[in-house]
Design an enzyme around this catalytic site. Structure first.
Site, PDB file in Angstrom:
ATOM      1  CE1 TYR A 122      -4.115  -1.619   0.194  1.00 11.03           C
ATOM      2  CE2 TYR A 122      -3.265  -2.805   2.083  1.00 11.03           C
ATOM      3  CZ  TYR A 122      -4.232  -2.632   1.119  1.00 11.03           C
ATOM      4  OH  TYR A 122      -5.306  -3.471   1.072  1.00 11.03           O
ATOM      5  CE  LYS A 223      -4.074  -9.147  -3.514  1.00 12.51           C
ATOM      6  NZ  LYS A 223      -5.177  -8.518  -2.780  1.00 12.51           N
ATOM      7  CG  HIS A 247      -9.143  -6.410  -1.002  1.00 14.60           C
ATOM      8  ND1 HIS A 247      -8.089  -5.563  -1.262  1.00 14.60           N
ATOM      9  CD2 HIS A 247      -9.014  -6.729   0.312  1.00 14.60           C
ATOM     10  CE1 HIS A 247      -7.387  -5.375  -0.155  1.00 14.60           C
ATOM     11  NE2 HIS A 247      -7.932  -6.090   0.815  1.00 14.60           N
TER      12      HIS A 247
HETATM   13  C1  LIG Z   1      -8.204 -11.354   6.424  1.00 16.03           C
HETATM   14  C2  LIG Z   1      -7.779 -10.833   5.094  1.00 16.03           C
HETATM   15  C3  LIG Z   1      -6.788  -9.858   5.041  1.00 16.03           C
HETATM   16  C4  LIG Z   1      -6.373  -9.359   3.813  1.00 16.03           C
HETATM   17  N1  LIG Z   1      -5.361  -8.450   3.776  1.00 16.03           N
HETATM   18  C5  LIG Z   1      -4.935  -7.971   2.582  1.00 16.03           C
HETATM   19  C6  LIG Z   1      -3.862  -7.064   2.522  1.00 16.03           C
HETATM   20  O1  LIG Z   1      -3.267  -6.705   3.531  1.00 16.03           O
HETATM   21  N2  LIG Z   1      -3.495  -6.598   1.310  1.00 16.03           N
HETATM   22  C7  LIG Z   1      -4.127  -6.999   0.149  1.00 16.03           C
HETATM   23  O2  LIG Z   1      -3.763  -6.546  -0.939  1.00 16.03           O
HETATM   24  N3  LIG Z   1      -5.132  -7.881   0.185  1.00 16.03           N
HETATM   25  C8  LIG Z   1      -5.547  -8.384   1.362  1.00 16.03           C
HETATM   26  N4  LIG Z   1      -6.559  -9.295   1.394  1.00 16.03           N
HETATM   27  C9  LIG Z   1      -7.135  -9.797   0.124  1.00 16.03           C
HETATM   28  C10 LIG Z   1      -6.389 -11.067  -0.337  1.00 16.03           C
HETATM   29  O3  LIG Z   1      -5.094 -10.757  -0.766  1.00 16.03           O
HETATM   30  C11 LIG Z   1      -7.101 -11.772  -1.490  1.00 16.03           C
HETATM   31  O4  LIG Z   1      -7.322 -10.831  -2.519  1.00 16.03           O
HETATM   32  C12 LIG Z   1      -8.433 -12.433  -1.112  1.00 16.03           C
HETATM   33  O5  LIG Z   1      -8.433 -12.875   0.228  1.00 16.03           O
HETATM   34  C13 LIG Z   1      -8.702 -13.630  -2.030  1.00 16.03           C
HETATM   35  O6  LIG Z   1      -9.920 -14.201  -1.788  1.00 16.03           O
HETATM   36  P1  LIG Z   1     -10.148 -15.536  -0.891  1.00 16.03           P
HETATM   37  O7  LIG Z   1      -9.978 -15.131   0.528  1.00 16.03           O
HETATM   38  O8  LIG Z   1     -11.551 -15.881  -1.246  1.00 16.03           O
HETATM   39  O9  LIG Z   1      -9.164 -16.582  -1.331  1.00 16.03           O
HETATM   40  C14 LIG Z   1      -6.977  -9.821   2.611  1.00 16.03           C
HETATM   41  C15 LIG Z   1      -7.979 -10.795   2.687  1.00 16.03           C
HETATM   42  C16 LIG Z   1      -8.375 -11.305   3.906  1.00 16.03           C
HETATM   43  C17 LIG Z   1      -9.424 -12.365   3.931  1.00 16.03           C
HETATM   44  O1  LIG Z   2      -8.260  -6.453   5.614  1.00 14.90           O
HETATM   45  C1  LIG Z   2      -7.925  -6.241   4.444  1.00 14.90           C
HETATM   46  O2  LIG Z   2      -8.508  -6.793   3.502  1.00 14.90           O
HETATM   47  C2  LIG Z   2      -6.859  -5.308   4.157  1.00 14.90           C
HETATM   48  O3  LIG Z   2      -6.454  -5.220   3.042  1.00 14.90           O
HETATM   49  C3  LIG Z   2      -6.313  -4.466   5.222  1.00 14.90           C
HETATM   50  C4  LIG Z   2      -6.452  -3.106   5.142  1.00 14.90           C
HETATM   51  C5  LIG Z   2      -5.976  -2.316   6.195  1.00 14.90           C
HETATM   52  C6  LIG Z   2      -5.321  -2.865   7.264  1.00 14.90           C
HETATM   53  C7  LIG Z   2      -5.163  -4.206   7.299  1.00 14.90           C
HETATM   54  C8  LIG Z   2      -5.644  -5.017   6.276  1.00 14.90           C
END
Ligand SMILES: Cc1cc2nc3c(=O)[nH]c(=O)nc-3n(C[C@H](O)[C@H](O)[C@H](O)COP(=O)(O)O)c2cc1C
Ligand SMILES: O=C(O)C(=O)c1ccccc1
Length: 362
Positions: A122, A223, A247
């Protein structure tokens, strides 16, 4: 009422599990996968099966199933992202580390030195911080930056607001700890909003992709691409790859499932750069479908967290192994001996399976 305040596990579970608002996209994602049918082929030679090895930006990986960046692994395992890194190393696949990791990017690199790893970014408000992170990533052997482009502001996750999500005391923000703090005022809503407000540059737009290019020589992956216009724009702005994702249905509710927009995004890049995919991958057949529709690797988000919560490194390894063995079985039954055989002809879209089509006189 009995709630997250009395049961932190509920708060963590809700954070991992939730989608945005009414969770319509989250709830329709499985149906979207299941509406795409696979074409079984007779008498493919199972003895000639070669395996799931493939490449990611030219780097070899044993399987196209990789670990998506998910924040805060220490909520469910004291070894956090270091355990996840070891699991990726154990199965010779790729880990994409989140900006919001609890273990620092250097600790993760040290935990699995030989593993292929990339860093999700980010963009911070401070260019000095951005440059520093990119330099740290390069020095620690990360092979690419995955810049998240679907989170200009955080999606509305109602459970997190209700639970007043915040990190428990003693859990640090490993990678960005030196630039920000985990302190939340806790007055209202989810602490996540406060973490994001303090750190993230919400005015980060397309022109800033060009700026990243000046700051680093690492390949840049965008992404969170969800339409052909943005896929084409990614090419125009010099991205090295796109990552089709919504996401995990956590940002804008009522968008299509990401598998439904994969093909149009593939068309948007017109074969010029690689396309990766995530969103609701829960079975080997889902992996096969995404690859058939043009992805060269897929990422799993929540399944790795469930594995980590249940059994740490081994739990994540088990998830990866199960998915990979399912992928192998579905490859054999669709007569694909290696990943490059997984082409569009392996799937039949639901439109063609509708009763109208089946009964039509051709
Ligand atoms: C708990 C959680 C935290 C996530 N944190 C981030 C993150 O910090 N940065 C990001 O680009 N995507 C984040 N994502 C999105 C994931 O990278 C991904 O796009 C998504 O979880 C894929 O779908 P799925 O959970 O159905 O496999 C997060 C997803 C979840 C469930
Ligand atoms: O939770 C998330 O999906 C995510 O991308 C995120 C955003 C801010 C802080 C921590 C995780």
């Amino acid at each position: 009422m009995w709630g997250a305040k009395d049961n932190p596990k509920k708060m963590f579970h809700d954070y991992y599990q939730s989608g945005a608002e009414g969770e319509h996209t989250l709830n329709t994602t499985r149906d979207a996968f299941n509406s795409i049918k696979l074409k079984a082929r007779a008498l493919g030679d199972a003895d000639a099966f070669k395996g799931t090895e493939t490449t990611f930006l030219g780097h070899k990986i044993a399987s196209p199933i990789c670990l998506a960046p998910t924040a805060f692994h220490m909520l469910v395992n004291p070894e956090g992202e270091c355990a996840t890194a070891r699991a990726a190393a154990g199965t010779k696949t790729l880990q994409c580390l989140s900006t919001w990791s609890n273990c620092s990017l250097e600790e993760v690199a040290e935990a699995a030195p030989d593993n292929l790893r990339i860093l999700q970014c980010y963009f911070s408000r401070s260019d000095e911080v951005n440059k520093d992170i990119f330099e740290r990533a390069e020095k620690a052997g990360y092979k690419a930056l995955a810049v998240t482009v679907d989170t200009q502001i955080l999606g509305n996750r109602e459970a997190d607001a209700e639970n007043k999500f915040s990190l428990p005391k003693g859990i640090k923000m490993g990678t960005i700890a030196k630039y920000t703090s985990t302190h939340v005022t806790g007055v209202e809503g989810s602490g996540l909003d406060e973490y994001v407000r303090k750190y993230k540059h919400n005015g980060f737009t397309w022109k800033d992709i060009l700026k990243i290019r000046q700051f680093t020589s690492l390949p840049i992956i965008l992404k969170g691409i969800q339409c052909k216009e943005d896929a084409a724009k990614a090419v125009e702005y010099g991205a090295d790859a796109i990552w089709v994702s919504n996401h995990g249905a956590r940002q804008l509710d009522t968008t299509p499932a990401s598998i439904e927009v994969l093909e149009e995004c593939v068309q948007g890049v017109d074969g010029k750069i690689e396309v990766y995919f995530d969103g609701g991958v829960r079975r080997g057949t889902d992996v096969l479908k995404a690859l058939a529709l043009g992805a060269s690797a897929v990422f799993i988000g929540r399944p790795q967290l469930w594995g980590l919560a249940i059994d740490g490194q081994k739990g994540v390894e088990d998830v990866l192994k199960i998915l990979n063995s399912e992928l192998q079985r579905s490859m054999i039954l669709t007569d694909c001996q290696e990943v490059k055989d997984i082409t569009k002809e392996r799937v039949i879209h639901s439109a063609y399976c509708s009763p109208k089509y089946l009964t039509a006189k051709i």
